[in-house]
Design a protein around this motif. Structure first.
Motif, PDB file in Angstrom:
ATOM      1  N   ARG A  86     -15.062  29.516 -29.641  1.00 37.63           N
ATOM      2  CA  ARG A  86     -16.029  29.742 -30.648  1.00 37.63           C
ATOM      3  C   ARG A  86     -17.395  29.922 -30.241  1.00 37.63           C
ATOM      4  O   ARG A  86     -17.790  29.004 -29.508  1.00 37.63           O
ATOM      5  N   GLN A  87     -18.071  31.065 -30.552  1.00 35.25           N
ATOM      6  CA  GLN A  87     -19.574  31.278 -29.763  1.00 35.25           C
ATOM      7  C   GLN A  87     -20.450  30.715 -31.066  1.00 35.25           C
ATOM      8  O   GLN A  87     -20.430  31.308 -32.280  1.00 35.25           O
ATOM      9  N   LEU A  88     -21.419  30.017 -30.617  1.00 38.67           N
ATOM     10  CA  LEU A  88     -22.472  29.609 -31.496  1.00 38.67           C
ATOM     11  C   LEU A  88     -23.820  30.034 -31.033  1.00 38.67           C
ATOM     12  O   LEU A  88     -24.121  30.271 -29.736  1.00 38.67           O
ATOM     13  N   GLY A  89     -24.845  30.410 -31.863  1.00 34.85           N
ATOM     14  CA  GLY A  89     -25.997  30.732 -31.430  1.00 34.85           C
ATOM     15  C   GLY A  89     -26.791  31.607 -32.369  1.00 34.85           C
ATOM     16  O   GLY A  89     -26.326  32.351 -33.627  1.00 34.85           O
ATOM     17  N   MET A  90     -28.197  31.689 -32.182  1.00 32.11           N
ATOM     18  CA  MET A  90     -28.874  32.491 -33.207  1.00 32.11           C
ATOM     19  C   MET A  90     -29.106  33.755 -32.519  1.00 32.11           C
ATOM     20  O   MET A  90     -29.220  33.833 -31.323  1.00 32.11           O
ATOM     21  N   PRO A  91     -29.471  34.819 -33.422  1.00 32.47           N
ATOM     22  CA  PRO A  91     -29.949  36.211 -32.980  1.00 32.47           C
ATOM     23  C   PRO A  91     -31.203  36.106 -31.780  1.00 32.47           C
ATOM     24  O   PRO A  91     -32.068  35.396 -32.039  1.00 32.47           O
ATOM     25  N   GLY A  92     -30.918  36.524 -30.560  1.00 35.90           N
ATOM     26  CA  GLY A  92     -32.056  36.317 -29.463  1.00 35.90           C
ATOM     27  C   GLY A  92     -32.072  35.440 -28.801  1.00 35.90           C
ATOM     28  O   GLY A  92     -32.856  35.179 -27.684  1.00 35.90           O
ATOM     29  N   SER A  93     -31.193  34.169 -28.994  1.00 34.17           N
ATOM     30  CA  SER A  93     -31.011  33.263 -28.050  1.00 34.17           C
ATOM     31  C   SER A  93     -29.714  33.392 -27.324  1.00 34.17           C
ATOM     32  O   SER A  93     -28.938  34.190 -27.579  1.00 34.17           O
ATOM     33  N   ASN A  94     -29.700  32.595 -26.282  1.00 31.09           N
ATOM     34  CA  ASN A  94     -28.594  32.647 -25.318  1.00 31.09           C
ATOM     35  C   ASN A  94     -27.336  32.139 -26.143  1.00 31.09           C
ATOM     36  O   ASN A  94     -27.337  31.065 -26.753  1.00 31.09           O
ATOM     37  N   MET A  95     -25.879  32.760 -26.134  1.00 32.53           N
ATOM     38  CA  MET A  95     -25.015  32.536 -26.654  1.00 32.53           C
ATOM     39  C   MET A  95     -24.182  31.579 -26.060  1.00 32.53           C
ATOM     40  O   MET A  95     -23.990  31.849 -24.685  1.00 32.53           O
ATOM     41  N   LYS A  96     -23.987  30.340 -26.498  1.00 38.05           N
ATOM     42  CA  LYS A  96     -23.135  29.328 -25.608  1.00 38.05           C
ATOM     43  C   LYS A  96     -21.688  29.168 -26.251  1.00 38.05           C
ATOM     44  O   LYS A  96     -21.570  29.224 -27.181  1.00 38.05           O
ATOM     45  N   ALA A  97     -20.695  29.265 -25.177  1.00 39.02           N
ATOM     46  CA  ALA A  97     -19.201  28.997 -25.654  1.00 39.02           C
ATOM     47  C   ALA A  97     -19.080  27.541 -25.405  1.00 39.02           C
ATOM     48  O   ALA A  97     -19.126  27.107 -24.488  1.00 39.02           O
ATOM     49  N   LEU A  98     -18.595  27.148 -26.800  1.00 39.25           N
ATOM     50  CA  LEU A  98     -18.058  25.802 -26.972  1.00 39.25           C
ATOM     51  C   LEU A  98     -16.656  25.722 -27.368  1.00 39.25           C
ATOM     52  O   LEU A  98     -16.167  26.437 -27.828  1.00 39.25           O
ATOM     53  N   ILE A  99     -16.071  24.663 -26.400  1.00 37.69           N
ATOM     54  CA  ILE A  99     -14.490  24.405 -26.806  1.00 37.69           C
ATOM     55  C   ILE A  99     -14.632  23.710 -28.000  1.00 37.69           C
ATOM     56  O   ILE A  99     -15.203  22.450 -28.292  1.00 37.69           O
ATOM     57  N   ASN A 100     -13.826  23.870 -29.066  1.00 38.49           N
ATOM     58  CA  ASN A 100     -13.903  23.265 -30.328  1.00 38.49           C
ATOM     59  C   ASN A 100     -13.131  21.870 -30.118  1.00 38.49           C
ATOM     60  O   ASN A 100     -12.313  21.618 -29.352  1.00 38.49           O
ATOM     61  N   ALA A 101     -12.890  21.223 -31.356  1.00 39.14           N
ATOM     62  CA  ALA A 101     -12.432  20.012 -31.428  1.00 39.14           C
ATOM     63  C   ALA A 101     -11.215  19.975 -31.105  1.00 39.14           C
ATOM     64  O   ALA A 101     -10.341  18.828 -30.438  1.00 39.14           O
ATOM     65  N   GLU A 102     -10.468  21.003 -31.933  1.00 42.91           N
ATOM     66  CA  GLU A 102      -9.049  20.977 -31.586  1.00 42.91           C
ATOM     67  C   GLU A 102      -8.244  21.254 -30.192  1.00 42.91           C
ATOM     68  O   GLU A 102      -7.440  20.521 -29.758  1.00 42.91           O
ATOM     69  N   MET A 103      -9.249  22.071 -29.597  1.00 42.74           N
ATOM     70  CA  MET A 103      -9.127  22.246 -28.123  1.00 42.74           C
ATOM     71  C   MET A 103      -9.156  21.063 -27.009  1.00 42.74           C
ATOM     72  O   MET A 103      -8.173  20.593 -26.379  1.00 42.74           O
ATOM     73  N   GLU A 104     -10.345  20.414 -27.437  1.00 42.78           N
ATOM     74  CA  GLU A 104     -10.448  19.121 -26.898  1.00 42.78           C
ATOM     75  C   GLU A 104      -9.348  18.039 -27.246  1.00 42.78           C
ATOM     76  O   GLU A 104      -8.763  17.322 -26.112  1.00 42.78           O
ATOM     77  N   GLU A 105      -8.707  18.004 -28.173  1.00 37.81           N
ATOM     78  CA  GLU A 105      -7.727  17.090 -28.625  1.00 37.81           C
ATOM     79  C   GLU A 105      -6.665  17.452 -27.951  1.00 37.81           C
ATOM     80  O   GLU A 105      -5.454  16.618 -27.362  1.00 37.81           O
ATOM     81  N   LYS A 106      -6.153  18.778 -27.738  1.00 34.03           N
ATOM     82  CA  LYS A 106      -5.244  19.507 -27.187  1.00 34.03           C
ATOM     83  C   LYS A 106      -4.926  18.994 -25.795  1.00 34.03           C
ATOM     84  O   LYS A 106      -3.972  18.675 -25.264  1.00 34.03           O
ATOM     85  N   ILE A 107      -6.304  19.180 -25.250  1.00 38.33           N
ATOM     86  CA  ILE A 107      -6.280  18.981 -23.620  1.00 38.33           C
ATOM     87  C   ILE A 107      -5.972  17.372 -23.488  1.00 38.33           C
ATOM     88  O   ILE A 107      -5.330  16.994 -22.400  1.00 38.33           O
ATOM     89  N   ALA A 108      -6.470  16.578 -24.283  1.00 36.01           N
ATOM     90  CA  ALA A 108      -6.336  15.010 -24.115  1.00 36.01           C
ATOM     91  C   ALA A 108      -4.970  14.561 -24.373  1.00 36.01           C
ATOM     92  O   ALA A 108      -4.513  13.935 -23.390  1.00 36.01           O
ATOM     93  N   GLU A 109      -4.230  15.202 -25.421  1.00 37.53           N
ATOM     94  CA  GLU A 109      -2.643  15.001 -25.350  1.00 37.53           C
ATOM     95  C   GLU A 109      -2.035  15.640 -24.209  1.00 37.53           C
ATOM     96  O   GLU A 109      -1.077  14.745 -23.880  1.00 37.53           O
ATOM     97  N   LEU A 110      -2.479  16.616 -23.775  1.00 32.42           N
ATOM     98  CA  LEU A 110      -1.607  17.041 -22.579  1.00 32.42           C
ATOM     99  C   LEU A 110      -1.731  16.446 -21.271  1.00 32.42           C
ATOM    100  O   LEU A 110      -0.792  16.193 -20.802  1.00 32.42           O
ATOM    101  N   ASN A 111      -2.847  15.918 -21.077  1.00 29.94           N
ATOM    102  CA  ASN A 111      -3.105  14.872 -20.107  1.00 29.94           C
ATOM    103  C   ASN A 111      -2.484  13.685 -20.069  1.00 29.94           C
ATOM    104  O   ASN A 111      -1.974  13.309 -18.917  1.00 29.94           O
TER     105      ASN A 111
END
Length: 717
Positions: free
Chosen positions: A324-349
């Motif tokens: 999911r991409q977050l940011g305001m118009p005119g600022s740098n867009m930052k790609a952040l991994i959502n909480a669901e993906m973090e939970e999935k990675i932790a479970e896979l590990n």
């Protein structure tokens, strides 16, 4: 991307379709996602769904007899949620909650290889036998002339008969009416898998077929005659088709075609305004695809392609954004991994750590058992998924070997001369060992595979008339070291394939065989001599097979019955090889056979004309490759190339392409020389003449090749 690792997966069901390999349980009222049903190598049936991108098992059966086929039953739509599996000659039925409601022993003499379920009807096929059951009562029966690879049932309207379609190994789709053949449909290759074509470039009843040589096509099934709608050729030499499905992946209201291949390629074909399909998406995995299907497994709003692989992985390719991409118009867009993906990675590990701990525990237990006083030596078994198929496009055999674990080495050994051709996607390192031809050993080659390689594909070209065996010694990366041997028969006429046409206008040579032999005996001789012949003896009193040479496009007709067999071909060498094989078989069995030959001299120029374009091209290619080094040296000293002819300039510009093409076809020119020489010797052998002293003169003519001079030499000698 969803990933689930199971024991080797043979069939995965996803999506409400009529595909034999993959279907999906319908959507429930509580959740918009669909469940996946998997049958693995140990006979375990597993149903799971995916919540928050994590697979959760709904039910799982106990290990049992290996499941050969899985299909969904019930009426079309949401009610199509009953799960049917075949194991041996038995059919079992399960509800979507895992409750078994059916156990039906068919008492068939052959194990069930393919199955289709429609309402209260079961359509089952063994290797050669088709059976139709209604409410578990036998209705219709058919004995096919060649091996049955798959079966589908076309959608029927009220008061209209059911139309089963059988995919048979002899390049024919057979449409049945009850226990009788309605008509036969010839297809361009041995059909390996079928699917009902819904909204894929046709209206009404359509069957999509995938062949073992990689072709795909759609046939319209009419009441009295079929119509070929479209065909996708295999120009890029992809692997054989193992699974088909139709699903609207692109969400445009028209079903797309999903394809899974033996070389790990997953394809999605879409349909634009026209009826012809085009490749919309492809993804390459490192192992063969056992099943492919479409559905909504992870999320109800996103279409997905779900595939299962030979080593046991179930993978989902989804259109859902993973970041999911977050940011305001005119600022740098930052790609952040959502909480669901973090939970999935932790479970896979966590799952990986648990698996590593279990592996270490089992390894320690094995070491303690192996060094104990009561230890029993046991070699751990492993399964090999292999194919040895003739390719019409380049007249060579494709040998693919796949193991569930990484491959260490593969040693190839042959007691007949063969050539190994380069395969671009083959990353293994090959080394050759010296062979003693007098002891019957013509090839020793070792392939050392890179880490995590589970599948290796090789190209092999044989020589007709030289027959025997090719053996592959497969050693996986496992302890203790173990090796398994796979053997492949190289037949006398190994470069011939089945055909359905025979040109009577060509000049033909005839070989006739008579004697006290049965139909089964002469059929066994033909099965020994030619590929793509069914092992089972045909039920007819007289049998006719047609063959085409993949190298020269010459033809062969085999017509035989009890006590008599006739072979016709426009190539004398084909007749000569058959005569030698039949004579050896008769001597081995101590049978008195009467063999007569009728030669047609006009067939000689016919074969030479067919060899001519190949021979001329290879001679020109060899000549150009020989000039490359000299032209490159000249080019390094001269900056101005205007003094060079256009031909020499073209050779310099395409030097790499010419050298690569020449490298891919080792001994190709020698093979063509050998074919012309064999044609000359075989022609005179039938007349009882030994002309080996004139072979040197023939080679000299070939070195200074001219077609008219070559034909004149044959006519004057």
């Amino acid at each position: 991307m969803l990933a689930l690792n199971l024991s080797r997966v043979d069939y995965l069901q996803v999506g409400v379709t009529n595909n034999k390999c993959m279907q999906v349980l319908p959507k429930s009222s509580k959740s918009g996602a669909q469940k996946v049903v998997v049958a693995d190598y140990n006979g375990v049936l597993t149903c799971f769904d995916v919540k928050k991108h994590v697979p959760q098992i709904q039910f799982k059966t106990l290990p049992s007899t290996k499941i050969s086929r899985l299909s969904l039953g019930g009426t079309e739509g949401p009610s199509r949620e009953k799960i049917f599996v075949s194991a041996g000659a038995e059919i079992k039925g399960y509800s979507k909650k895992g409750k078994q409601f059916l156990s039906f022993d068919t008492n068939l003499t052959e194990p069930i290889q393919s199955m289709f379920v429609e309402g209260s009807d079961l359509f089952l096929c063994g290797n050669y036998i088709y059976n139709h059951y209604h409410d578990c009562r036998d209705q219709n029966y058919y004995l096919a002339p060649d091996k049955i690879n798959d079966v589908v049932i076309l959608p029927t309207e009220e008061e209209k008969p059911i139309s089963p379609v059988l995919a048979c190994q002899d390049r024919v789709l057979r449409v049945l009416n009850g226990s009788e053949i309605l008509y036969e449909i010839e297809v361009p290759g041995p059909p390996a898998v079928l699917s009902v074509g819904k909204d894929v470039g046709s209206e009404g009843k359509g069957v999509i077929y995938g062949t073992s040589d990689g072709k795909i096509g759609l046939v319209q099934i009419g009441s009295s005659a079929p119509e070929h709608i479209w065909e996708i050729p295999n120009d890029k030499q992809y692997g054989d088709v193992l699974s088909l499905d139709t699903h609207d992946i692109s969400n445009n209201g028209t079903s797309d075609l999903l394809v899974g291949r033996a070389d790990g390629l997953v394809e999605v074909y879409a349909f634009d305004e026209g009826s012809e399909p085009f490749q919309h998406f492809k993804y390459n995995l490192s192992e063969s695809i056992t099943s492919v299907s479409g559905g909504c497994v992870c999320a109800s709003n996103y279409q997905e392609v779900v595939v299962s692989t030979y080593t046991g992985w179930v993978l989902g390719m989804t259109s859902e954004p993973q970041q999911r991409q977050l940011g305001m118009p005119g600022s740098n867009m930052k790609a952040l991994i959502n909480a669901e993906m973090e939970e999935k990675i932790a479970e896979l590990n966590l799952e990986i750590e648990e698996l590593q701990a279990r592996v270490a525990e089992e390894r320690e237990r094995y070491q303690q058992t192996a060094h104990s006083e009561t230890a029993v030596s046991a070699v751990p078994p492993f399964n090999i998924n292999d194919r040895f198929l003739l390719s019409h496009d380049d007249a060579s055999y494709t040998l693919s070997i796949e193991v569930q674990m990484p491959i260490d080495t593969i040693l190839l050994q042959s007691n007949v001369p063969v050539d190994l051709l380069d395969v671009e996607k083959n990353s293994a390192v090959v080394s050759y060992s010296a062979c003693d031809a007098e002891s019957g050993n013509f090839l020793l080659a070792t392939y050392r595979c890179q880490a995590n390689t589970t599948r290796l594909e090789l190209k092999i070209r044989t020589i007709e008339g030289q027959y025997g065996y090719l053996q592959a010694y497969v050693t996986p990366r496992m302890q203790p070291k173990t090796c398994q041997v796979q053997q492949y028969q190289i037949k006398p006429l190994s470069l011939h394939q089945r055909s359905h046409v025979f040109d009577e206008e060509r000049p033909l040579n005839v070989l006739k065989l008579t004697g006290q032999f049965s139909l089964a005996e002469v059929h066994s001789w033909i099965c020994y001599s030619l590929p793509e012949v069914p092992e089972r003896t045909p039920a007819e009193d007289e049998v006719i097979f047609y063959f085409t040479s993949t190298f020269l496009d010459t033809q062969l007709e085999c017509k035989y019955r009890k006590g008599e067999a006739t072979f016709r071909s426009d190539n004398i060498s084909t007749i000569s090889i058959l005569k030698d094989v039949l004579s050896k078989e008769a001597t081995k069995r101590k049978m008195n056979l009467n063999i007569t030959c009728d030669l047609n001299e006009e067939s000689i120029p016919n074969v030479l004309y067919r060899i001519h374009p190949k021979l001329e091209y290879q001679l020109l290619l060899a000549k150009r490759v020989q000039l490359i080094d000299g032209l490159k040296e000249l080019d390094s000293y001269e900056s101005d190339k205007d003094f060079l002819t256009d031909e020499y300039k073209e050779i310099l510009e395409n030097a790499d392409v010419l050298q690569e093409e020449f490298k891919k076809q080792p001994c190709h020119l020698e093979r063509l020389y050998g074919m012309v020489t064999d044609l000359f010797i075989d022609r005179h052998k039938f007349k009882g003449q030994n002309v080996k002293n004139k072979v040197a003169q023939l080679i000299n003519i070939l070195d200074n090749y001219d077609l008219n001079s070559l034909i004149e030499f044959f006519q004057s000698n």
